[in-house]
Motif scaffolding. Sequence first.
Motif, PDB file in Angstrom:
ATOM      1  N   VAL A 142      15.986   6.122   3.951  1.00 29.73           N
ATOM      2  CA  VAL A 142      16.045   4.700   4.307  1.00 29.73           C
ATOM      3  C   VAL A 142      14.702   4.024   4.041  1.00 29.73           C
ATOM      4  N   ILE A 143      13.604   4.675   4.443  1.00 31.69           N
ATOM      5  CA  ILE A 143      12.279   4.081   4.249  1.00 31.69           C
ATOM      6  C   ILE A 143      11.929   4.040   2.763  1.00 31.69           C
ATOM      7  N   ALA A 144      12.414   4.994   1.990  1.00 35.97           N
ATOM      8  CA  ALA A 144      12.200   4.950   0.538  1.00 35.97           C
ATOM      9  C   ALA A 144      12.832   3.693  -0.056  1.00 35.97           C
ATOM     10  N   VAL A 145      14.024   3.353   0.411  1.00 38.54           N
ATOM     11  CA  VAL A 145      14.689   2.145  -0.080  1.00 38.54           C
ATOM     12  C   VAL A 145      13.899   0.901   0.338  1.00 38.54           C
ATOM     13  N   ILE A 146      13.436   0.873   1.585  1.00 36.80           N
ATOM     14  CA  ILE A 146      12.652  -0.272   2.066  1.00 36.80           C
ATOM     15  C   ILE A 146      11.379  -0.425   1.258  1.00 36.80           C
ATOM     16  N   LEU A 147      10.652   0.671   1.034  1.00 31.13           N
ATOM     17  CA  LEU A 147       9.401   0.601   0.285  1.00 31.13           C
ATOM     18  C   LEU A 147       9.634   0.193  -1.163  1.00 31.13           C
ATOM     19  N   SER A 148      10.771   0.556  -1.726  1.00 31.03           N
ATOM     20  CA  SER A 148      11.054   0.164  -3.108  1.00 31.03           C
ATOM     21  C   SER A 148      11.223  -1.341  -3.239  1.00 31.03           C
ATOM     22  N   ARG A 149      11.514  -2.002  -2.104  1.00 38.38           N
ATOM     23  CA  ARG A 149      11.721  -3.454  -2.133  1.00 38.38           C
ATOM     24  C   ARG A 149      10.488  -4.234  -1.684  1.00 38.38           C
ATOM     25  N   VAL A 150       9.736  -3.684  -0.702  1.00 37.12           N
ATOM     26  CA  VAL A 150       8.598  -4.450  -0.159  1.00 37.12           C
ATOM     27  C   VAL A 150       7.265  -3.781  -0.414  1.00 37.12           C
ATOM     28  N   GLY A 151       7.267  -2.582  -0.968  1.00 38.80           N
ATOM     29  CA  GLY A 151       6.027  -1.836  -1.081  1.00 38.80           C
ATOM     30  C   GLY A 151       5.385  -1.852  -2.438  1.00 38.80           C
ATOM     31  N   ASN A 152       5.667  -2.855  -3.255  1.00 41.97           N
ATOM     32  CA  ASN A 152       5.082  -2.907  -4.601  1.00 41.97           C
ATOM     33  C   ASN A 152       3.625  -3.371  -4.554  1.00 41.97           C
ATOM     34  N   LEU A 153       2.798  -2.598  -3.868  1.00 39.47           N
ATOM     35  CA  LEU A 153       1.390  -2.914  -3.714  1.00 39.47           C
ATOM     36  C   LEU A 153       0.546  -1.707  -4.054  1.00 39.47           C
ATOM     37  N   ARG A 154      -0.632  -1.976  -4.604  1.00 46.13           N
ATOM     38  CA  ARG A 154      -1.579  -0.892  -4.874  1.00 46.13           C
ATOM     39  C   ARG A 154      -2.874  -1.160  -4.115  1.00 46.13           C
ATOM     40  N   ARG A 165      -0.429  -6.413  16.670  1.00 47.48           N
ATOM     41  CA  ARG A 165      -0.214  -7.524  15.736  1.00 47.48           C
ATOM     42  C   ARG A 165      -0.855  -7.224  14.382  1.00 47.48           C
ATOM     43  N   TYR A 166      -2.002  -6.582  14.418  1.00 41.30           N
ATOM     44  CA  TYR A 166      -2.715  -6.235  13.188  1.00 41.30           C
ATOM     45  C   TYR A 166      -1.847  -5.343  12.295  1.00 41.30           C
ATOM     46  N   VAL A 167      -1.223  -4.329  12.906  1.00 42.33           N
ATOM     47  CA  VAL A 167      -0.378  -3.406  12.141  1.00 42.33           C
ATOM     48  C   VAL A 167       0.924  -4.076  11.715  1.00 42.33           C
ATOM     49  N   ALA A 168       1.518  -4.855  12.615  1.00 42.06           N
ATOM     50  CA  ALA A 168       2.821  -5.459  12.329  1.00 42.06           C
ATOM     51  C   ALA A 168       2.781  -6.388  11.129  1.00 42.06           C
ATOM     52  N   GLY A 169       1.634  -7.005  10.878  1.00 44.99           N
ATOM     53  CA  GLY A 169       1.543  -7.931   9.769  1.00 44.99           C
ATOM     54  C   GLY A 169       1.151  -7.311   8.451  1.00 44.99           C
ATOM     55  N   ARG A 170       1.071  -5.979   8.393  1.00 46.54           N
ATOM     56  CA  ARG A 170       0.619  -5.309   7.173  1.00 46.54           C
ATOM     57  C   ARG A 170       1.594  -4.202   6.770  1.00 46.54           C
ATOM     58  N   PRO A 171       2.435  -4.443   5.755  1.00 45.19           N
ATOM     59  CA  PRO A 171       3.403  -3.423   5.328  1.00 45.19           C
ATOM     60  C   PRO A 171       2.736  -2.141   4.863  1.00 45.19           C
ATOM     61  N   GLU A 172       1.499  -2.230   4.331  1.00 46.27           N
ATOM     62  CA  GLU A 172       0.796  -1.034   3.871  1.00 46.27           C
ATOM     63  C   GLU A 172       0.396  -0.121   5.027  1.00 46.27           C
ATOM     64  N   LEU A 173       0.472  -0.637   6.263  1.00 43.93           N
ATOM     65  CA  LEU A 173       0.199   0.165   7.448  1.00 43.93           C
ATOM     66  C   LEU A 173       1.484   0.575   8.171  1.00 43.93           C
ATOM     67  N   ILE A 174       2.383  -0.367   8.345  1.00 44.67           N
ATOM     68  CA  ILE A 174       3.501  -0.110   9.246  1.00 44.67           C
ATOM     69  C   ILE A 174       4.492   0.906   8.687  1.00 44.67           C
ATOM     70  N   TRP A 175       4.771   0.867   7.362  1.00 42.30           N
ATOM     71  CA  TRP A 175       5.806   1.766   6.854  1.00 42.30           C
ATOM     72  C   TRP A 175       5.356   3.220   6.779  1.00 42.30           C
ATOM     73  N   PRO A 176       4.134   3.534   6.369  1.00 43.69           N
ATOM     74  CA  PRO A 176       3.693   4.928   6.494  1.00 43.69           C
ATOM     75  C   PRO A 176       3.708   5.424   7.935  1.00 43.69           C
ATOM     76  N   VAL A 231      -3.662   4.923   5.564  1.00 46.27           N
ATOM     77  CA  VAL A 231      -3.764   4.026   6.718  1.00 46.27           C
ATOM     78  C   VAL A 231      -5.226   3.776   7.075  1.00 46.27           C
ATOM     79  N   GLN A 232      -6.047   4.830   7.101  1.00 43.08           N
ATOM     80  CA  GLN A 232      -7.461   4.632   7.437  1.00 43.08           C
ATOM     81  C   GLN A 232      -8.160   3.740   6.423  1.00 43.08           C
ATOM     82  N   MET A 233      -7.896   3.949   5.137  1.00 39.98           N
ATOM     83  CA  MET A 233      -8.583   3.166   4.113  1.00 39.98           C
ATOM     84  C   MET A 233      -8.151   1.705   4.121  1.00 39.98           C
ATOM     85  N   ALA A 234      -6.963   1.413   4.619  1.00 39.09           N
ATOM     86  CA  ALA A 234      -6.462   0.042   4.629  1.00 39.09           C
ATOM     87  C   ALA A 234      -6.808  -0.708   5.899  1.00 39.09           C
ATOM     88  N   THR A 235      -7.572  -0.081   6.802  1.00 39.39           N
ATOM     89  CA  THR A 235      -7.850  -0.662   8.112  1.00 39.39           C
ATOM     90  C   THR A 235      -9.312  -1.055   8.238  1.00 39.39           C
TER      91      THR A 235
END
Length: 453
Positions: free
Chosen positions: A420-432, A245-256, A363-367
């Motif tokens: 495909v993941i590049a397209v997904i990240l371009s839409r939901v991954g606008n995070l720093r 659940r922890y990973v599923a709720g965090r796009p900065e973890l799940i897509w990488p 992933v490690q730094m975001a956990t």
Amino acid sequence: MSTGNGADSAPGHISTSTTRSAGRNPAAPPGGSRGMFSSLKIRNYRLFAMGQAVSNTGTWMQRIAQDWLVLSLTGSASAVGITIALQFLPMMLFGLYGGVLADRLAKRPLLLATQSAMGLTGVALAALTLAGHVQVWHVYLAAFLLGLVTVVDNPARQTFVSEMVGPAQLANAVSLNSANFQSARLVGPALAGVLITAVGSGWAFLLNGLSFAAPLAGLLLMRTNELHPVQPQPRAKGQLREGLRYVAGRPELIWPIVLVGFIGTFGFNFPIWLSAFVEDVFHGDAGTYGLFNTLIAAGSLAGALLAARRGHSRLRLLVAAALVFSALLLVTAFAPGFSLFAALLVPIGIFGLTVNVTANSSVQMATDPEMRGRVMALFMMVFTGGTPIGAPLVGWVTDTYGARIGMAAGGAVSLAAAAVIAVILSRVGNLRLSVSRRGVAFVPSRQTLTTAA
């Protein structure tokens, strides 16, 4: 200390517990000094790195010797794929449980146990081979047992890095770990090729088993008061589901994690492809196989050192490296001559390692520290656990349609997934990801993951 479930944080914000723990280590460079080798200033990490350099060399010797022994016994690339699959099958089946154990148990004594067990598997395989009694099922069994130990060793070793160096040096240490592994990959295959040709595979297995004395010594010599200890989590129900659940709720973890899963399953099948190219395309021997692995290692080492020098991880870099890596597999598969094929293995190593290191460090730094064992177990399970599916499939394609089609198929699947993941990240991954003294948080940006002292 944070509970690790994200309930005390605003959406998109990561707990600051990793930052607060930085003051515990008096040996850590203040503020996280920059430089390609900055984390080696920490004594405990130096001991760890030196021990791993020795055992990693032995591990690569055994990998090459194991692949070549199976190929010699069976003459089949599929058999090599089965061996690889058996080694990674436990990670696919039990990987998340290994992460739960890594979160529950103290890392240093746990690593003393796992590293000892891994050394014993090498010694046992050496005894069978040197006695002349080795059969292919022995190699299969040794690979499976090694995989079982790795289920716990991988998340424990990955997360122990943060306990040695703290958050300020984590990205650098992760990159240097990869550089360490790839440096051994330069030496190990070359030594394995010489040993196999001169005296046989058994001595490579024996030296690998003995090489684990080095990391054991390093662990025993560490100063425990200079570690950043993370309190082991008490045994409780639902810890595995909590990690998911922890990973599923965090796009900065799940897509990488999803991206490295596709790349690891279909794009990192080099033992199958290279052994097939040596046997069927270039008609070489164990020395040629060792050369190919050394060239990939040289590129991987360069990629790891570049990552250590950058000191930051970016989503754009991760996706771009995955796209280039996959495209290079397609191009290399149809390289017309030996020299061009060999030369292209170097950039394949550079971009493949860039994918791995960038995803791992971000992933490690975001956990949160309390969840890091389970998250990194999921990362490793996805990255290597898909091998039992990918390796036999790629091995079958390679045996049926030839080495070139087999390698091209792996590249094509990886390229499609990365696109495909590049397209997904371009839409939901606008995070720093911003890591600083004030804490760790995701903020709107240009799809960039950065770390700042």
